[in-house]
Structures are given as structure tokens and as C-alpha cells.
Motif scaffolding. Structure first.
Motif, PDB file in Angstrom:
ATOM      1  N   ASP A  35      26.844  47.726  36.058  1.00 45.08           N
ATOM      2  CA  ASP A  35      26.733  46.751  37.446  1.00 45.08           C
ATOM      3  C   ASP A  35      29.304  46.829  37.122  1.00 45.08           C
ATOM      4  O   ASP A  35      29.440  46.472  36.010  1.00 45.08           O
ATOM      5  CB  ASP A  35      26.688  45.072  37.236  1.00 45.08           C
ATOM      6  CG  ASP A  35      25.351  45.638  37.107  1.00 45.08           C
ATOM      7  OD1 ASP A  35      24.729  46.544  37.339  1.00 45.08           O
ATOM      8  OD2 ASP A  35      24.516  45.242  35.981  1.00 45.08           O
ATOM      9  N   TYR A  36      29.215  46.155  38.777  1.00 43.11           N
ATOM     10  CA  TYR A  36      31.167  46.813  38.524  1.00 43.11           C
ATOM     11  C   TYR A  36      31.377  45.313  40.012  1.00 43.11           C
ATOM     12  O   TYR A  36      30.627  45.500  40.734  1.00 43.11           O
ATOM     13  CB  TYR A  36      31.434  47.966  38.663  1.00 43.11           C
ATOM     14  CG  TYR A  36      30.556  49.009  39.330  1.00 43.11           C
ATOM     15  CD1 TYR A  36      30.848  48.560  40.677  1.00 43.11           C
ATOM     16  CD2 TYR A  36      29.604  49.495  38.957  1.00 43.11           C
ATOM     17  CE1 TYR A  36      30.269  49.715  41.604  1.00 43.11           C
ATOM     18  CE2 TYR A  36      28.829  50.402  39.855  1.00 43.11           C
ATOM     19  CZ  TYR A  36      28.834  50.524  40.968  1.00 43.11           C
ATOM     20  OH  TYR A  36      28.056  51.538  42.006  1.00 43.11           O
ATOM     21  N   ASP A  37      32.195  45.017  40.144  1.00 36.87           N
ATOM     22  CA  ASP A  37      32.846  44.676  41.076  1.00 36.87           C
ATOM     23  C   ASP A  37      33.133  44.773  42.325  1.00 36.87           C
ATOM     24  O   ASP A  37      32.967  46.043  42.010  1.00 36.87           O
ATOM     25  CB  ASP A  37      33.708  43.022  40.898  1.00 36.87           C
ATOM     26  CG  ASP A  37      34.797  43.282  39.936  1.00 36.87           C
ATOM     27  OD1 ASP A  37      35.149  44.818  39.926  1.00 36.87           O
ATOM     28  OD2 ASP A  37      35.574  42.429  39.656  1.00 36.87           O
ATOM     29  N   ASP A  38      33.531  44.823  43.007  1.00 37.67           N
ATOM     30  CA  ASP A  38      33.741  45.095  44.742  1.00 37.67           C
ATOM     31  C   ASP A  38      34.887  46.008  44.203  1.00 37.67           C
ATOM     32  O   ASP A  38      35.452  46.193  45.030  1.00 37.67           O
ATOM     33  CB  ASP A  38      34.655  43.941  45.516  1.00 37.67           C
ATOM     34  CG  ASP A  38      32.679  42.731  46.153  1.00 37.67           C
ATOM     35  OD1 ASP A  38      32.307  43.988  45.921  1.00 37.67           O
ATOM     36  OD2 ASP A  38      32.953  42.184  46.768  1.00 37.67           O
ATOM     37  N   LYS A  48      26.266  48.323  44.016  1.00 36.22           N
ATOM     38  CA  LYS A  48      27.131  47.618  42.683  1.00 36.22           C
ATOM     39  C   LYS A  48      26.642  47.658  41.616  1.00 36.22           C
ATOM     40  O   LYS A  48      26.844  46.931  40.505  1.00 36.22           O
ATOM     41  CB  LYS A  48      28.108  46.152  42.855  1.00 36.22           C
ATOM     42  CG  LYS A  48      28.559  46.074  44.147  1.00 36.22           C
ATOM     43  CD  LYS A  48      30.086  46.265  44.705  1.00 36.22           C
ATOM     44  CE  LYS A  48      30.785  46.595  45.663  1.00 36.22           C
ATOM     45  NZ  LYS A  48      31.789  47.410  45.842  1.00 36.22           N
TER      46      LYS A  48
END
Length: 290
Positions: free
Chosen positions: A232-235, A216
């Protein structure tokens, strides 16, 4: 010390400042809610084509455009929902419509909340009632974008969301990529290639999508600028798109929640039930090094 100032330029411009970090954002709510500039200690993070920007008829090539309710393009710009066909141009309408300014905060960070609501114009191309809230948070060398989506319709609402950041670079041969995937697909040929951390930057254009992500977080180190950019990134975000054009001082590394044509294929498509809400997050961190 955090502050928000508003200046009337070609467009009303909100300037978010973290004075201690010498970090500053410029946000244009009425021009697609876009962040056009982000600078740290006077150094620009984003590229911006100033000439295109002056022309309201042209899409902005620079800053961090919003992609909603689709990412990428659709075949013939059309999709079908509930047995009806609709026309929706590349990347959707979020980047073209005026957003409303909501809450402004300057305590532990400096943040600006923007709203986009469905209207007669959006109903013609996207037959759903919605409210979208984006919050831009600036703290030190970090930009966080919180996203909230609400379906005010009486039927399920499909969508994708993404961002199209243009990062400034002066020498692409100095770029080092850390992308959490071993393969990508070319946009035009649809061919899949293995990825070893390098691109053929002699090509006139590179437009590829990574869909099998093992982490992620992704980063690009620009040795020419002594800058490491981390995303950065979430699901929610299933796809990373890399795009650049030969001879232009930018590269794009774009987090998308769904791939191209997800409205038709349903692949990684987010579907909100009536009355439901959904949240998402990305974070950009800019580290200059000696």
C-alpha cells in the motif's frame, strides 16, 4: 512484546522484533539505511545476495534499498537544475551513504528512526541542503515506512523517492499479480504494452514501469510459498516498477514517487519550497496462508 537489539557484524545491525508475531527486521543504518532481512516465523520475506552484500564496493542486491533523490537512471547520469549540470548515478545516493540512528520505540510497535542530512559529498551531485527522516515500524506481519523530507535550502528542492524491495521466490510460475494498471512501458525499448496480469517470465530480464495506476494498493500471491505480499502506498507514489532476472530467486515490485528521468522531464517530480517539509508512506503486509 517488542524489542530492539544491536549486533556488531560486518555492519552495525539493528534487530527489531515483534515477539508475539515472531516477526523480525534487520536494519543497517551505516549501509544506506537498508532493511536487509524481514522474517516472519522464521520465513524470509526478502531475497538477499549474500556474496554481493559482503563487498562494500557493490550495490546491495536484496532487502529493501532506498531510492533518493532520484528513482531509476538519468540519460548519461546527468540532470540540469538552475542552468547547472550535475552527475547523479542510478537511484541516487540514499542507498549508499551512512544514515544516523534517531529515536527507538518499542511500545505499541517496534520502530527505528533514521536520519540522512546533506553534506559536502551530497552537494557535489545534488546542490541542496536537506534532512530526510525515515521511520521503520514493525507490527505483526506489517512493515510501515514513514518518510519526512525537509528543504533547508534557500531555493526550491526537486526530488523523487522510492524503494526497491527484493521479494524471495523459488518458482516464478507460481506468482499471481494484482497490479492496478492496464499497461506498462519497457525500460529499454520504451514500448508500451497492455497488461492482463501476466509477464513473459521466459525472458532473461523484465524491467517495466506502470505509471497509470488506478489504486493505491498492489499485491503478488506466491502459491509456491503460500505467501501474499501487499504493498500500500499514499498519493506521493505515481509509479510501480516490476523487475526480475531469469534464474534468480527474486522479483521486485517497486513504488516510486516519480518515473525515470523525472529530474529532467519534471514528470511527477516532488518540489519542496525553502523551509518546507513533506511526508510520504508505504506499507508492506505479508500474509502466509495454508
Amino acid at each position: 512484546m517488542f524489542s530492539i537489539n544491536v549486533e556488531q557484524r560486518q555492519y552495525e545491525t539493528y534487530i527489531l522484533t515483534d515477539e508475539k508475531a515472531k516477526s523480525q527486521l534487520e536494519v543497517l543504518p551505516k549501509r544506506g539505511g537498508i532493511i536487509t532481512k524481514w522474517r516472519i516465523d522464521g520465513k524470509e520475506i526478502f531475497y538477499l545476495d549474500e556474496e554481493r552484500f559482503k563487498n562494500p564496493e557493490m550495490s546491495i542486491r536484496g532487502g529493501n534499498p532506498i531510492l533518493f533523490p532520484i528513482c531509476g537512471n538519468l540519460p548519461d547520469d546527468t540532470y540540469t537544475v538552475n542552468d547547472k549540470k550535475f552527475t547523479l548515478k542510478q537511484h541516487g545516493f540514499g542507498r549508499n551513504l551512512p544514515w544516523e540512528v534517531g529515536e527507538e520505540v518499542s511500545v505499541d510497535n517496534v520502530s527505528l528512526k533514521l536520519h540522512l542530512n546533506s553534506n559536502e559529498q551530497t552537494h557535489k551531485v545534488y546542490p541542496f541542503d536537506f534532512q530526510v527522516d525515515f521511520t521503520y515500524q514493525l507490527h505483526g506481519n506489517t512493515l510501515t515506512i514513514l518518510q519526512e523530507f525537509k528543504n533547508n535550502s534557500s531555493e526550491s528542492m526537486p526530488f523523487s523517492v522510492g524503494f526497491h524491495p527484493y521479494f524471495l521466490t523459488h518458482d516464478k510460475s507460481q506468482l499471481e499479480f494484482d497490479i492496478p494498471s492496464t499497461e506498462f512501458q519497457e525500460k529499454d525499448s520504451k514500448q508500451i504494452h497492455s497488461f492482463n496480469g501476466n509477464f513473459d517470465l521466459s525472458k532473461d530480464e523484465i524491467d517495466v514501469a506502470f505509471t497509470k495506476l488506478s489504486a493505491k494498493s498492489t499485491s503478488v500471491t506466491d502459491k509456491g510459498r503460500n505467501l501474499k505480499m501487499t504493498l500500500d502506498y499514499d498519493d506521493n507514489f505515481s509509479t510501480l516498477v516490476f523487475w526480475t532476472v531469469k534464474g534468480k530467486d527474486f522479483y521486485c515490485l517497486e513504488p516510486w514517487s516519480g518515473p525515470r528521468n523525472a529530474m529532467n522531464t519534471k514528470e511527477h517530480l516532488t518540489v519542496l519550497e525553502p523551509g518546507a517539509s513533506h511526508s510520504a508512506m508505504i506499507r508492506l503486509t505479508a500474509n502466509f496462508f495454508a
